[in-house]
Design a protein around this motif. Structure first.
Motif, short mmCIF file in Angstrom:
data_model
loop_
_atom_site.label_atom_id
_atom_site.label_comp_id
_atom_site.label_asym_id
_atom_site.label_seq_id
_atom_site.Cartn_x
_atom_site.Cartn_y
_atom_site.Cartn_z
N TRP A 1 0.82 -1.22 0.00
CA TRP A 1 0.00 0.00 0.00
C TRP A 1 0.85 1.27 0.00
CZ3 TRP A 1 0.77 -3.40 3.93
CH2 TRP A 1 1.40 -2.93 5.08
N LEU A 2 2.17 1.12 0.27
CA LEU A 2 3.03 2.31 0.31
C LEU A 2 3.35 2.83 -1.09
CD1 LEU A 2 5.31 1.27 3.29
CD2 LEU A 2 3.55 3.03 3.28
N ASP A 3 3.06 2.06 -2.13
CA ASP A 3 3.10 2.58 -3.50
C ASP A 3 1.68 3.07 -3.82
OD1 ASP A 3 2.99 3.02 -6.20
OD2 ASP A 3 3.74 1.04 -6.79
N PRO A 4 1.51 4.39 -4.02
CA PRO A 4 0.15 4.91 -4.24
C PRO A 4 -0.56 4.25 -5.42
CG PRO A 4 1.70 6.72 -3.89
CD PRO A 4 2.52 5.46 -4.00
N ASN A 5 0.19 3.78 -6.42
CA ASN A 5 -0.44 3.11 -7.57
C ASN A 5 -1.09 1.80 -7.15
OD1 ASN A 5 0.53 4.77 -10.05
ND2 ASN A 5 2.26 4.61 -8.65
N THR A 6 -0.43 1.08 -6.25
CA THR A 6 -1.01 -0.16 -5.73
C THR A 6 -2.18 0.16 -4.80
OG1 THR A 6 1.20 -1.10 -5.84
CG2 THR A 6 -0.44 -2.38 -4.64
N ALA A 7 -2.02 1.22 -4.02
CA ALA A 7 -3.11 1.64 -3.11
C ALA A 7 -4.38 1.93 -3.93
CB ALA A 7 -2.68 2.86 -2.30
N LEU B 1 -10.99 9.56 -3.32
CA LEU B 1 -9.75 9.10 -2.69
C LEU B 1 -8.69 8.80 -3.76
CD1 LEU B 1 -8.11 8.17 -0.26
CD2 LEU B 1 -9.35 5.99 -0.30
N ILE B 2 -9.10 8.17 -4.85
CA ILE B 2 -8.16 7.82 -5.91
C ILE B 2 -7.57 9.08 -6.55
CG2 ILE B 2 -8.07 6.85 -8.26
CD1 ILE B 2 -9.88 4.55 -7.14
N SER B 3 -8.36 10.13 -6.69
CA SER B 3 -7.77 11.32 -7.31
C SER B 3 -6.73 11.95 -6.37
CB SER B 3 -8.84 12.31 -7.78
OG SER B 3 -9.43 12.91 -6.68
N GLU B 4 -6.93 11.84 -5.06
CA GLU B 4 -5.90 12.31 -4.12
C GLU B 4 -4.65 11.44 -4.20
OE1 GLU B 4 -7.04 13.89 -0.09
OE2 GLU B 4 -8.84 12.74 -0.55
N MET B 5 -4.85 10.14 -4.41
CA MET B 5 -3.72 9.21 -4.52
C MET B 5 -2.93 9.48 -5.80
SD MET B 5 -5.46 5.72 -3.10
CE MET B 5 -5.41 5.29 -1.36
N ARG B 6 -3.63 9.87 -6.87
CA ARG B 6 -2.93 10.19 -8.12
C ARG B 6 -2.06 11.43 -7.94
NH1 ARG B 6 -7.74 8.62 -11.35
NH2 ARG B 6 -7.32 6.45 -11.88
#
Ligand SMILES: [Zn+2]
Length: 290
Positions: free
Chosen positions: A124-130, A159-164
């Protein structure tokens, strides 16, 4: 009169389902259990106000060593879904699956997200995997509770747009730092480091869990001096005494890096989450890359 009040009280209890109302909603709401804080944060953001999400590991506890109690088994058996990470993060999962009972659906979030034989569970520490994990959580919650599917999708997309954005910030920070290396206490950053071309070296085994002997201390200090290490990343759960002594003896700077496995109650109360912790980690990694 007292008798009537008591009777009403009993009826109210029967209607609301008195026992463990916090553990299992009986109003048809989706109930989800998660195995540690990162997964809790993702599921809670997706579920918003329409799902009950319970983190099994209590605040401030280290999830690698945690074992479920019979009360936790009961909570799992009453849940609609249990999200877990896999890759050895939950040593207890097979025994819970075989003995908790209930109709709980067990969803392993790392399935299909990493190469065969992957051994570092901290994906989960890789945002792409998160992002992939959030997509899976959203799909499973929507399948179990289709009337709220649009709501879950909307929350997941936010949430995904924040992760991107987070991924972009990391990628920009390390784009011209080819081969930049970090020294960490606990080897938890394989996914993060390989995504952004950072080299991870762990002091795990060199810095023991308990207070090191004078010989071990000398070994740590020699290692840092011999390898020209000028900063060490530590975690809150590691003894600060040892790292402070190491820092004094070697002049290495101490910086915090949080694998976001568990938050303390103070962090939770302060509203910390995956996004805020990952930006703090980024600031400290940038200091080390300067
Ligand atoms: Zn860990």
């Amino acid at each position: 009169m007292k008798k009537i009040v008591f009777a009403f009280f009993c009826m109210a209890l029967l209607l609301t389902g008195c026992a463990d109302t916090a553990d299992k909603a009986d109003d048809g709401r989706l109930t989800v259990c998660t195995s540690f804080y990162a997964l809790y944060d993702f599921a809670d953001k997706v579920g918003g106000e329409r799902a009950d999400v319970i983190n099994l590991v209590p605040a401030g506890s280290e999830p690698h060593d945690w074992e479920p109690s019979s009360h936790d088994m009961l909570r799992v058996s009453k849940a609609d879904i249990l999200f877990y990470n896999g890759l050895g993060m939950e040593s207890w999962i097979d025994s819970v699956k075989s003995s908790a009972g209930g109709k709980t659906k067990y969803v392993c979030l790392s399935d299909g997200l990493c190469e065969d034989g992957a051994s570092d569970p901290h994906i989960w520490l890789d945002p792409n995997t998160a992002i992939e994990m959030v997509n899976k959580i959203e799909a499973e919650m929507s399948a179990e509770d289709s009337k709220n599917a649009d709501y879950y999708k909307q929350n997941a997309q936010e949430l995904i747009s924040e992760m991107r954005e987070l991924d972009k910030a990391y990628a920009e920070a390390f784009a011209d730092k080819e081969g930049f290396g970090i020294v960490v206490s606990h080897e938890a950053y394989g996914s993060l480091c390989s995504r952004y071309n950072i080299e991870q070296r762990a002091l795990e085994g060199i810095i023991p869990q308990s207070e090191p002997s004078p010989e071990q201390m000398k070994k740590i200090i020699d290692y840092i001096n011999d390898n020209n290490i000028d900063c060490i990343f530590y975690e809150k759960l590691l003894s600060k005494k040892t790292v402070n002594t190491v820092a004094e003896e070697t002049g290495a700077e101490l910086l915090e890096l949080d694998p976001f496995e568990g938050l303390t109650q103070a962090d939770i109360d302060a509203g910390e989450d995956y996004i805020s912790v990952m930006y703090k980690n980024l600031e400290n990694l940038k200091k080390a890359a300067e």
